[in-house]
Scaffold this active site. Structure first.
Site, mmCIF file in Angstrom:
data_model
loop_
_atom_site.group_PDB
_atom_site.id
_atom_site.type_symbol
_atom_site.label_atom_id
_atom_site.label_comp_id
_atom_site.label_asym_id
_atom_site.label_seq_id
_atom_site.Cartn_x
_atom_site.Cartn_y
_atom_site.Cartn_z
ATOM 1 N N ALA A 263 0.861 -1.186 0.000
ATOM 2 C CA ALA A 263 0.000 0.000 0.000
ATOM 3 C C ALA A 263 0.893 1.230 0.000
ATOM 4 O O ALA A 263 2.129 1.118 -0.014
ATOM 5 C CB ALA A 263 -0.887 -0.011 1.235
ATOM 6 N N LYS A 264 0.246 2.393 0.058
ATOM 7 C CA LYS A 264 1.004 3.657 -0.019
ATOM 8 C C LYS A 264 2.089 3.762 1.047
ATOM 9 O O LYS A 264 3.150 4.331 0.809
ATOM 10 C CB LYS A 264 0.036 4.832 0.137
ATOM 11 C CG LYS A 264 -0.757 5.109 -1.123
ATOM 12 C CD LYS A 264 -1.048 6.608 -1.263
ATOM 13 C CE LYS A 264 -1.816 6.893 -2.539
ATOM 14 N NZ LYS A 264 -3.268 6.887 -2.378
ATOM 15 N N ARG A 265 1.807 3.200 2.233
ATOM 16 C CA ARG A 265 2.786 3.327 3.325
ATOM 17 C C ARG A 265 4.123 2.677 2.974
ATOM 18 O O ARG A 265 5.131 2.928 3.635
ATOM 19 C CB ARG A 265 2.225 2.744 4.629
ATOM 20 C CG ARG A 265 1.929 1.279 4.552
ATOM 21 C CD ARG A 265 1.377 0.688 5.841
ATOM 22 N NE ARG A 265 0.752 -0.582 5.540
ATOM 23 C CZ ARG A 265 -0.526 -0.758 5.288
ATOM 24 N NH1 ARG A 265 -1.359 0.261 5.349
ATOM 25 N NH2 ARG A 265 -1.005 -1.948 4.995
ATOM 26 N N HIS A 266 4.139 1.817 1.943
ATOM 27 C CA HIS A 266 5.403 1.176 1.553
ATOM 28 C C HIS A 266 6.146 1.966 0.484
ATOM 29 O O HIS A 266 7.043 1.437 -0.175
ATOM 30 C CB HIS A 266 5.124 -0.249 1.058
ATOM 31 C CG HIS A 266 4.502 -1.116 2.112
ATOM 32 N ND1 HIS A 266 3.206 -1.587 2.029
ATOM 33 C CD2 HIS A 266 4.980 -1.550 3.307
ATOM 34 C CE1 HIS A 266 2.935 -2.296 3.109
ATOM 35 N NE2 HIS A 266 3.990 -2.285 3.903
ATOM 36 N N GLY A 267 5.737 3.227 0.269
ATOM 37 C CA GLY A 267 6.401 4.040 -0.755
ATOM 38 C C GLY A 267 5.685 3.870 -2.089
ATOM 39 O O GLY A 267 4.627 3.259 -2.162
#
Ligand code: GLU
Length: 339
Positions: A263-267
């Site tokens: 997801a976005k939290r992984h870049g």
């Protein structure tokens, strides 16, 4: 293999068996990332190795979450990787009247019912049991409560949702990748929403109507949808479509180093991001190949080579973790990669 057996055993004057067909079904709620790409690639490779037809279906029913332009972006991303298709794109948003007819029919025979409970009410219901993933299981408040959708609407003042009445019966199927799967839907899942209002179909219903209507014989997808399958099997039965039940292939997802799904939290793991950074599609395919159990030592692999090298038996059984070394490999090429 099954296809061959059918062909060999068919009497000479029998009509030839229908071709097997699968679908690529992106939801245009965001851009395709490396995890989606891997699942689509597996789907495409299985299809092209086995002679299945491929249909592209854009699952754009989730009104508020659909992003303008994401459908076109998904098509471009697939094309960039070389994943072609034989039919489509077909847009679910153009098929609402078909879904509404099915909802009417399920309501008429009592297999579905109107529900006026808000999400908050369901979550707060003291009696509501919880599923393994923490989701609340609908406690059945509106089962047998209203004689009609109109009555439910008159009482609540807004259009009711429509829920499927889940029978108290266990379900099992042999998943072509995940193996033997068993569910007790009444206890593990509960009555589920098939239409957000009478003319706003929800995913579970639309997908079954479409897969059955479009002759889909093989559904290949991420195992985050494993618990949608018993719901969908119940719908095939409820709609009298048992003869159309497809084979299911559920593959583990790609996760970040924190163990959570990409997801976005992984870049920025969008395909478009790597394309904009000048990463060639063959390098993305090389990483994908490694994630399918094929060596990436060359640093690049063509789709044709992948097609030849792909073996279902080599696909890892566990989730794939995207590592910093994978990202360095994509951005800098094989030379800088620490193995
Ligand atoms: N559109 C769904 C997704 O992107 C896939 C649905 C399915 O394969 O049944 O997650």
């Amino acid at each position: 293999m099954i296809f061959v057996v059918q062909l060999l055993s068919a009497p000479a004057d029998a009509t030839p068996p229908l071709p097997r067909r699968t679908r690529l079904a992106p939801s245009p709620t965001g851009a395709l990332h490396l995890g989606n790409a891997r699942t689509f690639l597996i789907n495409w490779l299985l299809a092209r190795q086995n002679g299945w037809q491929i249909l592209l279906r854009i699952e754009d029913l989730d009104g508020p979450r659909v992003k303008v332009g994401a459908d076109q972006q998904a098509i471009e991303d697939l094309q960039w990787l070389g994943l072609d298709f034989d039919y489509g794109p077909i847009f679910q948003s153009a098929r609402q009247s078909t879904y509404t007819a099915a909802v009417d029919e399920l309501l008429r025979c009592g297999t579905a019912y109107p529900c006026i409970c808000s999400r908050r009410e369901v979550e707060q219901a003291a009696s509501a049991p919880h599923a393994e993933d923490g989701a609340t299981i609908y406690p059945g408040t509106c089962r047998d409560r209203f004689a009609s959708v109109a009555e439910a609407q008159a009482i609540s003042g807004r259009p009711p949702a429509i829920r499927f009445r889940v029978p108290d019966r266990k379900i099992r199927w042999t998943d072509r990748f995940a193996g033997e799967i068993k569910y007790d839907p009444a206890r593990q899942l509960g009555d589920f929403v098939i239409s957000k209002t009478i003319d706003q179909a929800a995913y579970q219903l639309a997908v079954v109507i479409d897969d059955a209507g479009m002759g889909i014989t093989d559904i290949v997808r991420g195992d985050d949808l494993l618990d949608s399958t018993p719901r969908q099997l119940l719908l095939y039965n409820g709609l009298g479509l048992q003869s159309k039940i497809p084979s299911y292939w559920h593959f583990p997802l790609v996760i970040g180093s924190d163990g959570r799904r990409l997801a976005k939290r992984h870049g920025d793991t969008r395909l478009a991001h790597f394309r904009e950074m000048g990463v060639p599609a063959e390098r993305i395919l090389a990483l994908m190949g490694q994630w399918l159990g094929i060596d990436r030592t060359g640093g690049a692999i063509s789709l044709r080579e992948l097609q030849q090298a792909f073996r279902l038996e080599s696909v890892p059984r566990a989730a794939i973790t995207l590592t910093a070394s994978d990202e360095a490999f994509l951005l800098d090429g094989p030379s800088k990669t620490v193995k």
